[in-house]
Design a protein around this motif. Structure first.
Motif, mmCIF file in Angstrom:
data_model
loop_
_atom_site.group_PDB
_atom_site.id
_atom_site.type_symbol
_atom_site.label_atom_id
_atom_site.label_comp_id
_atom_site.label_asym_id
_atom_site.label_seq_id
_atom_site.Cartn_x
_atom_site.Cartn_y
_atom_site.Cartn_z
ATOM 1 N N ASP A 35 -3.810 26.853 -24.069
ATOM 2 C CA ASP A 35 -3.409 27.768 -23.113
ATOM 3 C C ASP A 35 -1.908 28.576 -23.529
ATOM 4 O O ASP A 35 -1.753 29.577 -22.880
ATOM 5 C CB ASP A 35 -3.162 26.847 -21.864
ATOM 6 C CG ASP A 35 -4.609 26.596 -21.501
ATOM 7 O OD1 ASP A 35 -5.679 26.708 -22.027
ATOM 8 O OD2 ASP A 35 -4.681 25.939 -20.195
ATOM 9 N N SER A 36 -0.960 27.671 -23.783
ATOM 10 C CA SER A 36 0.218 28.245 -24.286
ATOM 11 C C SER A 36 0.163 29.473 -25.219
ATOM 12 O O SER A 36 0.725 30.498 -25.062
ATOM 13 C CB SER A 36 1.298 27.224 -24.843
ATOM 14 O OG SER A 36 1.546 26.342 -23.564
ATOM 15 N N LEU A 39 -1.815 32.589 -23.617
ATOM 16 C CA LEU A 39 -0.774 32.941 -22.765
ATOM 17 C C LEU A 39 0.159 34.094 -23.605
ATOM 18 O O LEU A 39 0.492 35.356 -23.220
ATOM 19 C CB LEU A 39 0.037 32.361 -22.013
ATOM 20 C CG LEU A 39 1.078 32.762 -21.075
ATOM 21 C CD1 LEU A 39 0.344 33.734 -20.081
ATOM 22 C CD2 LEU A 39 1.873 31.585 -20.452
ATOM 23 N N ALA A 61 4.891 28.567 -25.415
ATOM 24 C CA ALA A 61 4.572 30.271 -25.275
ATOM 25 C C ALA A 61 5.963 30.933 -26.075
ATOM 26 O O ALA A 61 5.378 32.143 -26.594
ATOM 27 C CB ALA A 61 4.265 30.408 -23.986
ATOM 28 N N ASN A 124 2.701 30.060 -17.038
ATOM 29 C CA ASN A 124 1.527 28.970 -17.117
ATOM 30 C C ASN A 124 1.670 27.934 -16.088
ATOM 31 O O ASN A 124 2.192 26.777 -16.501
ATOM 32 C CB ASN A 124 1.470 28.368 -18.715
ATOM 33 C CG ASN A 124 0.258 27.330 -18.689
ATOM 34 O OD1 ASN A 124 -0.457 27.436 -17.944
ATOM 35 N ND2 ASN A 124 0.468 26.777 -19.849
ATOM 36 N N TYR A 127 -1.980 23.576 -12.825
ATOM 37 C CA TYR A 127 -3.287 24.040 -12.689
ATOM 38 C C TYR A 127 -3.820 23.338 -11.111
ATOM 39 O O TYR A 127 -4.699 23.577 -10.660
ATOM 40 C CB TYR A 127 -4.151 23.781 -13.679
ATOM 41 C CG TYR A 127 -3.903 24.590 -14.687
ATOM 42 C CD1 TYR A 127 -3.319 25.755 -14.667
ATOM 43 C CD2 TYR A 127 -4.566 24.255 -15.936
ATOM 44 C CE1 TYR A 127 -3.210 26.617 -15.762
ATOM 45 C CE2 TYR A 127 -4.104 24.961 -17.206
ATOM 46 C CZ TYR A 127 -3.591 26.256 -16.979
ATOM 47 O OH TYR A 127 -3.533 26.936 -18.146
ATOM 48 N N ILE A 170 -2.103 32.557 -16.869
ATOM 49 C CA ILE A 170 -3.152 31.811 -17.455
ATOM 50 C C ILE A 170 -3.250 30.749 -16.643
ATOM 51 O O ILE A 170 -2.532 30.095 -15.962
ATOM 52 C CB ILE A 170 -2.966 31.252 -19.034
ATOM 53 C CG1 ILE A 170 -4.520 30.871 -19.261
ATOM 54 C CG2 ILE A 170 -1.982 30.378 -19.016
ATOM 55 C CD1 ILE A 170 -4.416 30.587 -20.892
ATOM 56 N N HIS A 171 -4.645 30.608 -16.175
ATOM 57 C CA HIS A 171 -5.057 29.532 -15.051
ATOM 58 C C HIS A 171 -6.465 29.230 -15.044
ATOM 59 O O HIS A 171 -7.131 29.572 -15.871
ATOM 60 C CB HIS A 171 -4.600 30.014 -13.514
ATOM 61 C CG HIS A 171 -3.899 29.151 -12.415
ATOM 62 N ND1 HIS A 171 -4.709 28.017 -12.008
ATOM 63 C CD2 HIS A 171 -2.740 28.937 -12.059
ATOM 64 C CE1 HIS A 171 -4.181 27.352 -11.363
ATOM 65 N NE2 HIS A 171 -2.791 28.078 -11.293
ATOM 66 N N ARG A 205 -11.080 28.987 -18.085
ATOM 67 C CA ARG A 205 -9.659 29.763 -18.150
ATOM 68 C C ARG A 205 -9.822 31.154 -17.849
ATOM 69 O O ARG A 205 -10.612 31.732 -18.414
ATOM 70 C CB ARG A 205 -8.745 29.367 -19.400
ATOM 71 C CG ARG A 205 -8.541 27.844 -19.493
ATOM 72 C CD ARG A 205 -7.338 27.334 -18.445
ATOM 73 N NE ARG A 205 -6.950 26.098 -18.782
ATOM 74 C CZ ARG A 205 -7.497 24.858 -18.150
ATOM 75 N NH1 ARG A 205 -8.470 24.960 -17.392
ATOM 76 N NH2 ARG A 205 -7.017 23.730 -18.693
ATOM 77 N N ILE A 207 -6.873 34.664 -18.021
ATOM 78 C CA ILE A 207 -5.761 35.410 -18.001
ATOM 79 C C ILE A 207 -5.655 36.688 -17.117
ATOM 80 O O ILE A 207 -6.690 37.482 -17.155
ATOM 81 C CB ILE A 207 -5.511 35.810 -19.545
ATOM 82 C CG1 ILE A 207 -5.214 34.521 -20.196
ATOM 83 C CG2 ILE A 207 -4.047 36.628 -19.584
ATOM 84 C CD1 ILE A 207 -5.145 34.719 -21.914
#
Length: 249
Positions: A35-36, A39, A61, A124, A127, A170-171, A205, A207
């Motif tokens: 995810d990082s 992102l 990130a 980020n 969640y 990002i989620h 996920r 973005i």
């Protein structure tokens, strides 16, 4: 992966972007993953731009973005002191002392910490809302919204970015509606990029990128497919995850 000790807690030294970025992080608890990197790949920064990493963690990130955009300047805020310490070490480990800075602070305090406005803010956020997380006496603010809602993250990000600057999140895909309901209050020209595990699989996920104060239409892009039919990374995913390429949408 190398194991080290930081303030009595075990850490690991990991590699991102195919070894181009080194990362110290806790062995237990929240650990930087795809995810990082994803992102960072989505931030439309160019040389000379300023970027805020809201909830910077150990800096994964920020480090990936600094590698890709050689002339950008990055600042970050993180609520957990041990992660700020590791993040500061990661800055030195990768030679970014003149380009990245992390400070200790809470998202609710950003108005007190910065008067300036940034060209881009990347986020980020945790969640899980507290109501959906398993009860614990010591919830991890990197994973669970502790006293700060998703809307609070959006409004904090908007307070830090200049007019027409970008906000990029990002989620989890199953919280897209909730995220958009807040982002649309502060930004327009919203673009949504699903991250597909593989073709035919449901996106886990997303973005979401918007421009503060703009009122353009919302658009869905084709998204990024991570794995091919054999379970290997696709060429597009490799370009981002191993070579530090940009995710353009």
């Amino acid at each position: 992966v190398e194991k080290t000790k930081e303030n009595g807690s075990e850490t690991t030294k990991d590699k991102l972007l195919g070894g181009r970025v080194l990362l110290l992080q806790p062995k237990r608890g929240y650990r930087a993953a795809l995810d990082s990197v994803l992102l960072a790949s989505a931030i439309p920064a160019v040389d000379g731009d300023s970027v805020m990493d809201l909830g910077s963690g150990v800096g994964s990130a920020s480090l990936c973005l600094a590698y890709r955009v050689k002339g950008c300047q990055i600042e970050g805020i993180e609520v957990q002191r041990p992660l700020v310490s590791l993040g500061t070490q990661n800055i030195s480990l990768n030679g970014f002392e003149k380009r990245i800075k992390f400070v200790l602070g809470d998202v609710s305090e950003v108005g007190k910490l910065w008067e300036r406005r940034f060209d881009h803010v990347m986020i980020n956020p945790p969640y899980l809302p507290a109501a959906r997380a398993q009860p614990t006496s010591n919830p991890d603010p990197a994973k669970i919204e502790v006293g700060i809602s998703l809307g609070d993250w959006v409004y904090a990000a908007a307070s830090l970015v200049r007019y027409a600057g970008s906000l990029t999140f990002i989620h989890r895909a199953d919280r897209l509606d909730e995220l958009l309901s807040s982002v649309r209050e502060v930004a327009g020209d919203i673009n949504i990029c699903p991250i597909w595990p593989s073709l035919g699989k449901e996106a886990r996920r997303v973005i979401v990128k918007g421009r503060k104060g703009r009122r353009g239409p919302m658009k869905f892009c084709a998204g990024l497919v991570l794995h091919d039919g054999e379970g290997q990374y696709t060429m597009s995913a490799k370009r981002i995850l191993y070579s530090g390429g940009a995710l353009e949408f």
